[in-house]
Design a protein around this motif. Structure first.
Motif, PDB file in Angstrom:
ATOM      1  N   MET A   1      15.838  -6.517  -3.851  1.00  8.27           N
ATOM      2  CA  MET A   1      14.680  -5.990  -3.121  1.00  8.27           C
ATOM      3  C   MET A   1      13.458  -6.901  -3.308  1.00  8.27           C
ATOM      4  O   MET A   1      13.161  -7.312  -4.417  1.00  8.27           O
ATOM      5  CB  MET A   1      14.362  -4.602  -3.676  1.00  8.27           C
ATOM      6  N   PRO A   2      12.762  -7.219  -2.204  1.00 10.78           N
ATOM      7  CA  PRO A   2      11.605  -8.121  -2.360  1.00 10.78           C
ATOM      8  C   PRO A   2      10.416  -7.391  -2.970  1.00 10.78           C
ATOM      9  O   PRO A   2      10.334  -6.167  -2.901  1.00 10.78           O
ATOM     10  CB  PRO A   2      11.290  -8.523  -0.922  1.00 10.78           C
ATOM     11  N   LEU A   3       9.503  -8.179  -3.525  1.00 13.21           N
ATOM     12  CA  LEU A   3       8.249  -7.612  -4.029  1.00 13.21           C
ATOM     13  C   LEU A   3       7.414  -7.173  -2.826  1.00 13.21           C
ATOM     14  O   LEU A   3       7.312  -7.906  -1.831  1.00 13.21           O
ATOM     15  CB  LEU A   3       7.463  -8.702  -4.740  1.00 13.21           C
ATOM     16  N   LYS A   4       6.835  -6.000  -2.930  1.00 15.16           N
ATOM     17  CA  LYS A   4       5.968  -5.539  -1.838  1.00 15.16           C
ATOM     18  C   LYS A   4       4.670  -5.016  -2.413  1.00 15.16           C
ATOM     19  O   LYS A   4       4.686  -4.233  -3.358  1.00 15.16           O
ATOM     20  CB  LYS A   4       6.642  -4.393  -1.078  1.00 15.16           C
ATOM     21  N   PHE A   5       3.563  -5.463  -1.843  1.00 11.86           N
ATOM     22  CA  PHE A   5       2.263  -4.994  -2.311  1.00 11.86           C
ATOM     23  C   PHE A   5       1.417  -4.556  -1.130  1.00 11.86           C
ATOM     24  O   PHE A   5       1.505  -5.140  -0.053  1.00 11.86           O
ATOM     25  CB  PHE A   5       1.491  -6.125  -3.032  1.00 11.86           C
ATOM     26  N   PHE A   6       0.568  -3.579  -1.372  1.00 13.42           N
ATOM     27  CA  PHE A   6      -0.391  -3.185  -0.343  1.00 13.42           C
ATOM     28  C   PHE A   6      -1.510  -4.226  -0.316  1.00 13.42           C
ATOM     29  O   PHE A   6      -2.114  -4.537  -1.332  1.00 13.42           O
ATOM     30  CB  PHE A   6      -0.966  -1.784  -0.623  1.00 13.42           C
ATOM     31  N   ASN A   7      -1.758  -4.753   0.871  1.00 18.90           N
ATOM     32  CA  ASN A   7      -2.755  -5.797   1.036  1.00 18.90           C
ATOM     33  C   ASN A   7      -3.985  -5.217   1.747  1.00 18.90           C
ATOM     34  O   ASN A   7      -3.889  -4.781   2.892  1.00 18.90           O
ATOM     35  CB  ASN A   7      -2.128  -6.918   1.884  1.00 18.90           C
ATOM     36  N   THR A   8      -5.116  -5.198   1.057  1.00 20.77           N
ATOM     37  CA  THR A   8      -6.329  -4.625   1.660  1.00 20.77           C
ATOM     38  C   THR A   8      -6.707  -5.372   2.946  1.00 20.77           C
ATOM     39  O   THR A   8      -7.269  -4.784   3.865  1.00 20.77           O
ATOM     40  CB  THR A   8      -7.519  -4.701   0.665  1.00 20.77           C
ATOM     41  N   LEU A   9      -6.367  -6.644   3.004  1.00 22.03           N
ATOM     42  CA  LEU A   9      -6.748  -7.464   4.157  1.00 22.03           C
ATOM     43  C   LEU A   9      -6.031  -7.012   5.430  1.00 22.03           C
ATOM     44  O   LEU A   9      -6.628  -6.964   6.502  1.00 22.03           O
ATOM     45  CB  LEU A   9      -6.412  -8.930   3.856  1.00 22.03           C
ATOM     46  N   THR A  10      -4.751  -6.689   5.321  1.00 18.84           N
ATOM     47  CA  THR A  10      -3.994  -6.285   6.516  1.00 18.84           C
ATOM     48  C   THR A  10      -3.839  -4.771   6.583  1.00 18.84           C
ATOM     49  O   THR A  10      -3.342  -4.232   7.556  1.00 18.84           O
ATOM     50  CB  THR A  10      -2.588  -6.920   6.493  1.00 18.84           C
ATOM     51  N   LYS A  11      -4.222  -4.113   5.495  1.00 16.25           N
ATOM     52  CA  LYS A  11      -4.080  -2.650   5.361  1.00 16.25           C
ATOM     53  C   LYS A  11      -2.637  -2.215   5.510  1.00 16.25           C
ATOM     54  O   LYS A  11      -2.311  -1.160   6.032  1.00 16.25           O
ATOM     55  CB  LYS A  11      -4.986  -1.907   6.350  1.00 16.25           C
ATOM     56  N   GLU A  12      -1.736  -3.060   5.034  1.00 14.45           N
ATOM     57  CA  GLU A  12      -0.305  -2.737   5.095  1.00 14.45           C
ATOM     58  C   GLU A  12       0.375  -3.132   3.816  1.00 14.45           C
ATOM     59  O   GLU A  12      -0.088  -4.044   3.121  1.00 14.45           O
ATOM     60  CB  GLU A  12       0.345  -3.544   6.229  1.00 14.45           C
ATOM     61  N   LYS A  13       1.497  -2.467   3.569  1.00 10.02           N
ATOM     62  CA  LYS A  13       2.329  -2.893   2.448  1.00 10.02           C
ATOM     63  C   LYS A  13       3.182  -4.043   2.973  1.00 10.02           C
ATOM     64  O   LYS A  13       3.897  -3.887   3.968  1.00 10.02           O
ATOM     65  CB  LYS A  13       3.211  -1.729   1.999  1.00 10.02           C
ATOM     66  N   GLU A  14       3.051  -5.185   2.334  1.00  8.52           N
ATOM     67  CA  GLU A  14       3.730  -6.368   2.861  1.00  8.52           C
ATOM     68  C   GLU A  14       4.643  -6.993   1.831  1.00  8.52           C
ATOM     69  O   GLU A  14       4.390  -6.890   0.630  1.00  8.52           O
ATOM     70  CB  GLU A  14       2.692  -7.460   3.182  1.00  8.52           C
ATOM     71  N   GLU A  15       5.631  -7.705   2.326  1.00  9.76           N
ATOM     72  CA  GLU A  15       6.490  -8.458   1.417  1.00  9.76           C
ATOM     73  C   GLU A  15       5.668  -9.588   0.795  1.00  9.76           C
ATOM     74  O   GLU A  15       4.923 -10.275   1.508  1.00  9.76           O
ATOM     75  CB  GLU A  15       7.669  -9.028   2.186  1.00  9.76           C
TER      76      GLU A  15
END
Ligand code: AMP
Ligand code: ZN
Length: 461
Positions: A1-15
């Motif tokens: 499973m890839p690392l996923k973090f919520f990114n304030t810049l895109t307002k999405e949880k991204e790989e």
């Protein structure tokens, strides 16, 4: 499973994929060292520590840099109010000199680092005082000046946000318009727009010589200049509290991208929620704050505070109470006791559990579910004790709860009475069930489970 973090810049949880395959470059906004850190500030560094440890657990090298703000941070983020370090010197009855500022900064930095150590936070790879990099600030301001992004007023050099088309992308357009109307940032001095911000503040009495006149760099420029110096013009992650989104980090992005022409300055902007005491924002400047030492004086260990933080997502605002911490201390001690009972022999990490742990922690640092898994593992009768032990130590590479420091077996814990804090939750839950408030009773059951106890309902309502 890839690392996923919520990114304030895109307002999405991204790989999450690092720019450089071998090393993740990460910047952590450090403390303003005009006083002791409060436990709210310390959440910032526990959060960054879990992030750093998770990335390492996933197999990457990490280079983490932290600034120490020892100059230039005004009491208000929006260019008004006094300088925080000056305020600190006045509080301590010291003369306003750069040397005294530095001494005070070193004193509180040492206290801060001691807090980090007691919270089992890994030290960043570099920790730098802003006052040592004023030349870098000046060079960056000159770069902005050459490109036409600045203007002068009688009190300093300002960044002209009108020249930066995507200014405010970290907060979003709507909030930005609301800000411009002056509801949030009030117009001060001769600024062209309320959201324009100081790159350099003139101060004829105290400060550093510069081509713009004697004075101090703005707080935002420090972080851009040090980030660029130590991590490059583009890097992977930048961390801080949510209060930094609308001003400090918004301004960092604007000035860095305008100066270098490279976008994005940082790929992932990651922010944690606040800690409140009694519904109020805890602030160093308000003086209504608790230190790690305050907890220790009350008999609560720093690792309990860490454990309590990990019980919630970093996106959750947490209300501090001593009762909550006492309950966490009970749960943590229970975990330690169960761990100590596993015996001396060290086995192998259980791959099945490891996989589940990775799925949880790599999913935007879901520490709360990672802790539930720890309880499941410790109670799982199908896993050999020696393997449980190895697996717990493996999880602890991320959790940092100090299991390896636990001693030998403790006996007799089975007969220990159920602590009061747990009894109270059980009674509260029974009342909720009687009143057919099943949502509340389920929430309380989860809370009890999270503290390491199980409720078995004997009677059907
Ligand atoms: P400062 O020392 O004021 O520059 O703040 C250091 C860090 O603490 C920043 O990342 C802030 O966002 C964070 N912070 C400040 N107050 C709180 C709070 N009450 N709860 C959580 N984080 C906070
Ligand atoms: Zn910063």
């Amino acid at each position: 499973m890839p690392l996923k973090f919520f990114n304030t810049l895109t307002k999405e949880k991204e790989e999450f994929v690092p720019i450089d395959a071998n090393e993740v470059r990460m910047y952590t906004c450090g403390p303003t060292v005009y006083y002791f850190a409060h436990i709210g500030n310390l959440r910032s560094y526990v959060f960054a520590d879990i992030l750093r440890r998770t990335i390492k657990y996933s197999g990457y090298e990490v280079k983490q840099v932290m600034n120490i703000t020892d100059i230039g941070h005004l009491v208000s983020d929006a260019d008004a109010g006094d300088d925080k370090m000056t305020k600190g010197l006045l509080r301590e009855g010291k003369e306003l000199t750069l040397q005294n500022m530095r001494e005070m900064a070193e004193f509180y930095t040492e206290k801060f680092n001691h807090d980090l150590e007691r919270l089992n936070i890994e030290m960043p790879d570099g920790q730098y005082f802003a006052s040592d990099y004023v030349a870098e600030d000046i060079a960056l301001i000159q770069r902005l000046e050459e490109k036409g992004y600045t203007y002068k007023t009688s009190d300093g050099i300002y960044f002209d946000t009108e020249k930066c088309a995507d200014y405010g992308k970290l907060i979003g357009k709507e909030i930005l318009e609301w800000d411009i109307e002056g509801a949030r940032i009030t117009q001060t001095g001769e600024k062209k727009r309320p959201i324009d911000f100081a790159l350099w503040k003139l101060d004829s009495k105290l400060g550093y010589e510069s081509p713009f006149g004697k004075g101090f760099p703005g707080w935002h420029i420090e972080c851009s200049a040090m980030g660029i110096k130590f991590l490059g013009e583009q890097f992977d992650i930048h961390t801080g509290g949510i209060d930094h989104i609308p001003i400090h980090h918004t301004n960092e992005i604007a000035q860095s991208e305008s100066a270098t022409g490279k976008k994005p300055f940082v790929r992932f902007w990651m922010h944690h929620e606040f800690i409140d005491t009694g519904g109020n924002k805890m602030a160093k400047s308000e003086g209504n704050f608790l230190r790690l030492d305050t907890l220790i004086e009350k008999g609560i260990s720093p690792i309990t505070y860490r454990f309590w933080l990990l019980m919630a997502s970093y996106h959750t605002k947490m209300n501090f109470s001593f009762e909550a911490l006492e309950a966490s201390e009970i749960a943590l001690k229970r975990l330690y006791r169960l761990y100590n009972q596993l015996g001396e022999e060290m086995g192998k990490t259980d791959e099945n559990y490891k996989q589940k742990f990775k799925e949880r922690i790599e999913n935007d640092l879901d520490t709360s579910r990672a802790l539930s898994l720890l309880w499941d593992l410790i109670k799982d009768e199908n896993i050999l004790n020696a393997n449980k032990k190895a697996t717990i130590l493996d999880f602890d590479r991320v959790l940092g709860l100090n299991f390896s420091a636990q001693g030998g077996p403790v006996s007799g814990w089975e007969n220990e009475p159920i602590p009061n804090a747990i009894q109270l939750l059980v009674t509260e839950r029974e009342n909720a069930r009687k009143n057919k408030n099943f949502q509340k009773s389920d929430a309380l059951r989860k809370e009890i489970n999270d503290l390491g106890y199980e409720v078995k309902d004997s009677e059907i309502l």
